[in-house]
Design a protein around this motif. Structure first.
Motif, PDB file in Angstrom:
ATOM      1  N   LEU B 151      26.451  38.614  47.699  1.00 55.27           N
ATOM      2  CA  LEU B 151      27.335  39.188  48.724  1.00 55.27           C
ATOM      3  C   LEU B 151      28.226  39.975  48.197  1.00 55.27           C
ATOM      4  CD1 LEU B 151      27.747  35.755  50.962  1.00 55.27           C
ATOM      5  CD2 LEU B 151      26.859  38.246  51.599  1.00 55.27           C
ATOM      6  N   ILE B 201      30.713  43.002  55.088  1.00 56.35           N
ATOM      7  CA  ILE B 201      29.739  41.941  54.782  1.00 56.35           C
ATOM      8  C   ILE B 201      28.860  42.193  56.149  1.00 56.35           C
ATOM      9  CG2 ILE B 201      28.987  39.635  54.741  1.00 56.35           C
ATOM     10  CD1 ILE B 201      31.112  39.170  52.955  1.00 56.35           C
ATOM     11  N   LEU B 206      25.492  37.145  55.858  1.00 55.37           N
ATOM     12  CA  LEU B 206      26.143  36.115  55.528  1.00 55.37           C
ATOM     13  C   LEU B 206      25.810  34.648  55.980  1.00 55.37           C
ATOM     14  CD1 LEU B 206      28.885  34.913  54.197  1.00 55.37           C
ATOM     15  CD2 LEU B 206      30.077  35.689  56.447  1.00 55.37           C
TER      16      LEU B 206
END
Ligand SMILES: [Zn+2]
Lengths: 70, 225
Positions: B151, B201, B206
């Motif tokens: 991430l 993101i 996520l």
């Protein structure tokens, strides 16, 4: 915000109920209480949302699978 | 204008508690286990916009001080409450004397820091038996912790640790652990909007990666030896 509207592919979509073109707009999505918004095509009148096939079969399917495994 | 993720103005629009899962409840729950009185000096390390310090002052009658690397967030905190001592600093280099602080609170910040250096600094400034109160994300499946590393940087995710590593880091740096409590349910109702808005993101990514690493939330209380 993540944008899942690909106008090159999706510009001609109409809402069959309302007979108006779909427009890009914020859509609330929630998985097990974790909510977020993304941009998708939706009907400006009845709010019907078009989920593009690659999103439905790709990330959305993967989310559901990963939450099942939890 | 560019912002780091947690400096992004979107975090300041609504109630500041939204930066942390379950707001302040976890820190307040942790504080109940500590013997801290109004004469104690409490440091909020990575205090951001000062929301925890305000709660400590207004609802618990405790005087805290705060450090944060972000001048933007500190200036916001100062506008909200001019009666709190704040200074711009990094957790890895605290501008405080040895054994000068009774309790350190690190709320959702440990995995933003160089955790080892920050823990060593907190240990240095705490008085003997001082409290180190930490709440943060952790990976409940260490074998899939790599999923979080992919991430984007600037958020906690790439540096999230597992329970064993967190406890080991704290113990080898001069603390004993009093309490470890899993609070992962707090993540259930957390809105991802601000996080994905301020960090770019992808929310689907996520959720997928968090589920694979079994992302959880904990609080712990350690005492300086
Ligand atoms: Zn319609």
């Amino acid at each position: 915000m993540s944008d899942y509207v690909d106008l090159s592919k999706e510009k001609n979509w109409m809402c069959a109920n309302c007979n108006v073109p779909l427009v890009s707009g914020k859509v609330d999505i929630s998985y097990l209480g974790n909510s977020f918004q993304v941009n998708l095509l939706k009907c400006p009148i009845c709010n019907l949302v078009l989920v593009p096939e690659d999103l439905a079969l790709g990330k959305m399917a993967e989310v559901e699978k990963s939450l099942e495994d939890k | 204008m560019t912002f780091t993720v947690y400096e992004h103005p979107i975090w300041l629009e609504s109630e500041p508690a939204s930066m942390h899962p379950e707001g302040f409840k976890i820190t307040e729950r942790a504080l109940k286990h500590c013997n801290i009185d109004p004469s104690s000096t409490i440091l909020d390390v990575g205090c951001g916009a000062g929301s925890t310090l305000n709660i400590l002052q207004n609802e618990n009658n405790l005087q805290g001080i705060g450090i944060d690397p972000s001048a933007n967030l500190l200036s916001y905190a100062h506008q909200m409450n001019a009666n709190i001592w704040l200074t711009q600093a990094f957790a890895e280099h605290l501008p405080l004397a040895n054994e000068s602080i009774d309790a350190v609170i690190s709320e959702c910040t440990l995995s933003l820091f160089n955790a080892k250096k920050a823990i060593q600094e907190c240990q240095r400034i705490l008085k003997p038996n001082g409290y180190f109160i930490v709440s943060d994300l952790y990976a409940r499946d260490p074998e899939n912790i790599d999923k979080l590393k992919e991430l984007p940087g600037g958020t906690s995710f790439p540096r999230v640790m597992d329970q064993e590593k967190i406890i080991r880091l704290i113990m080898i740096n001069g603390f004993k652990i009093s309490i470890w409590q899993d609070c992962s349910d707090a993540l259930r109702q957390f809105s991802l909007d601000k996080l994905t808005e301020s960090s770019s993101i992808d929310p689907f990514d996520l959720i997928i990666r968090a589920a694979k690493a079994k992302l959880g939330y904990y609080f712990l209380i350690a005492r300086k030896k």
